[in-house]
Enzyme design. Structure first.
Site, PDB file in Angstrom:
ATOM      1  CB  SER A   1      -0.920   0.000   1.225  1.00  0.00           C
ATOM      2  OG  SER A   1      -1.712  -1.155   1.222  1.00  0.00           O
TER       3      SER A   1
HETATM    4  N1  SAM Z   1      -0.239  -4.423   4.081  1.00  0.00           N
HETATM    5  C1  SAM Z   1       0.432  -5.040   2.981  1.00  0.00           C
HETATM    6  C2  SAM Z   1       1.813  -4.490   2.767  1.00  0.00           C
HETATM    7  O1  SAM Z   1       2.241  -3.630   3.581  1.00  0.00           O
HETATM    8  O2  SAM Z   1       2.471  -4.940   1.833  1.00  0.00           O
HETATM    9  C3  SAM Z   1      -0.357  -4.920   1.716  1.00  0.00           C
HETATM   10  C4  SAM Z   1      -1.473  -5.858   1.685  1.00  0.00           C
HETATM   11  S1  SAM Z   1      -2.157  -6.097   0.080  1.00  0.00           S
HETATM   12  C5  SAM Z   1      -2.915  -4.549  -0.249  1.00  0.00           C
HETATM   13  C6  SAM Z   1      -3.494  -7.189   0.515  1.00  0.00           C
HETATM   14  C7  SAM Z   1      -3.032  -8.559   0.889  1.00  0.00           C
HETATM   15  O3  SAM Z   1      -4.152  -9.294   1.348  1.00  0.00           O
HETATM   16  C8  SAM Z   1      -2.470  -9.350  -0.266  1.00  0.00           C
HETATM   17  O4  SAM Z   1      -1.193  -9.818   0.031  1.00  0.00           O
HETATM   18  C9  SAM Z   1      -3.450 -10.500  -0.451  1.00  0.00           C
HETATM   19  O5  SAM Z   1      -2.870 -11.691  -0.919  1.00  0.00           O
HETATM   20  C10 SAM Z   1      -3.981 -10.635   0.947  1.00  0.00           C
HETATM   21  N2  SAM Z   1      -5.262 -11.345   1.049  1.00  0.00           N
HETATM   22  C11 SAM Z   1      -6.324 -11.312   0.212  1.00  0.00           C
HETATM   23  N3  SAM Z   1      -7.311 -12.110   0.657  1.00  0.00           N
HETATM   24  C12 SAM Z   1      -6.846 -12.671   1.816  1.00  0.00           C
HETATM   25  C13 SAM Z   1      -7.405 -13.574   2.758  1.00  0.00           C
HETATM   26  N4  SAM Z   1      -8.633 -14.085   2.640  1.00  0.00           N
HETATM   27  N5  SAM Z   1      -6.652 -13.920   3.821  1.00  0.00           N
HETATM   28  C14 SAM Z   1      -5.405 -13.424   3.989  1.00  0.00           C
HETATM   29  N6  SAM Z   1      -4.829 -12.557   3.140  1.00  0.00           N
HETATM   30  C15 SAM Z   1      -5.539 -12.172   2.067  1.00  0.00           C
END
Ligand code: SAM
Length: 225
Positions: free
Chosen positions: A68
């Site tokens: 993000s």
């Molecule tokens: N906060 C993170 C960073 O600093 O890099 C960015 C997160 S990214 C916007 C969203 C993340 O949520 C992705 O890595 C994605 O694979 C994960 N995600 C999506 N659905 C998910 C689920 N049901 N359980 C766990 N993680 C999930």
């Protein structure tokens, strides 16, 4: 780690980010600013985009996912009001950058990711940075943290969801302490509202912060794809 010149460039870029993109907007919590100053964001960015580590936007991290925008990481962290006694659940480890920021502020961070290679690479970076108060879990975070491995209190003081959700799932509300806080992007598949919610006697009292665009949370209580 990247040579003297690159180190100096990253340091200058981090200072610019703190001054203009964070303090220059509405990030004023000194603990959040100190954590953002402390964590080298470049470590969490794939080599192809590392030179843009401190740019004012999200960047690709593989698997069609993103790290993000720094301002959004700081804003969500500020809204979460983490103190050193807090046990924090993070849904969506991604690169591990938000995890690292939270680890500087909390007693312990529990983080869930659905892609094993993202979880592995986040773990490798956190180990390299000497961060040891983080527990990882691979699975669907919309179901919450596995029941047999909850903190001794049986719940979390804070929960942060770092992917867009149609609503805050029942299992996550159930794992939040009374008077605990959740910060999450809630809404549609492309645009959501960033909300901060406090749990009071089993109900969430919600406040909207701003509109955001997050990748989707894919899971049983999230989006189907
Ligand atoms: N906060 C993170 C960073 O600093 O890099 C960015 C997160 S990214 C916007 C969203 C993340 O949520 C992705 O890595 C994605 O694979 C994960 N995600 C999506 N659905 C998910 C689920 N049901 N359980 C766990 N993680 C999930």
């Amino acid at each position: 780690m990247y040579g003297r010149q690159s180190e100096d460039k990253f340091k200058a870029a981090r200072e610019r980010m703190l001054r203009y993109d964070l303090r220059g907007r509405d990030i004023a919590d000194p603990r959040v600013l100190a954590a953002m100053a402390d964590v080298p964001r470049e470590e969490f960015i794939p080599p192809s985009h590392r030179s843009q580590a401190y740019s004012d936007g999200p960047l690709p991290i593989g698997n069609d996912q993103t790290i993000s925008q720094p301002y959004i990481v700081a804003l969500m962290t500020q809204e979460l009001r983490v103190n050193p006694e807090c046990e924090v659940l993070e849904v969506g480890t991604g690169s591990g950058y938000q995890t690292a920021i939270l680890s500087k502020l909390a007693k312990k961070v529990y983080t869930i990711e659905r892609f094993s290679d993202l979880a592995e690479s986040a773990k490798t970076v956190l180990d390299k940075l000497g961060i040891s108060n983080v527990e990882f879990y691979l699975g669907d975070g919309s179901n919450g943290w596995p029941a047999g491995r909850l903190p001794s209190s049986g719940c979390f003081d804070r929960i942060i969801i770092t992917a867009g959700v149609p609503e805050i799932s029942e299992p996550l509300v159930g794992q939040l302490a009374d008077r605990g806080l959740i910060v999450a992007p809630v809404g549609g598949r492309t645009v959501q509202r960033l909300v901060a919610c406090e749990k009071k006697t089993d109900k969430l009292i919600s406040r909207t912060i701003c509109d955001v665009r997050f990748v989707r949370l894919i899971g049983e209580h999230g989006f189907q794809q």
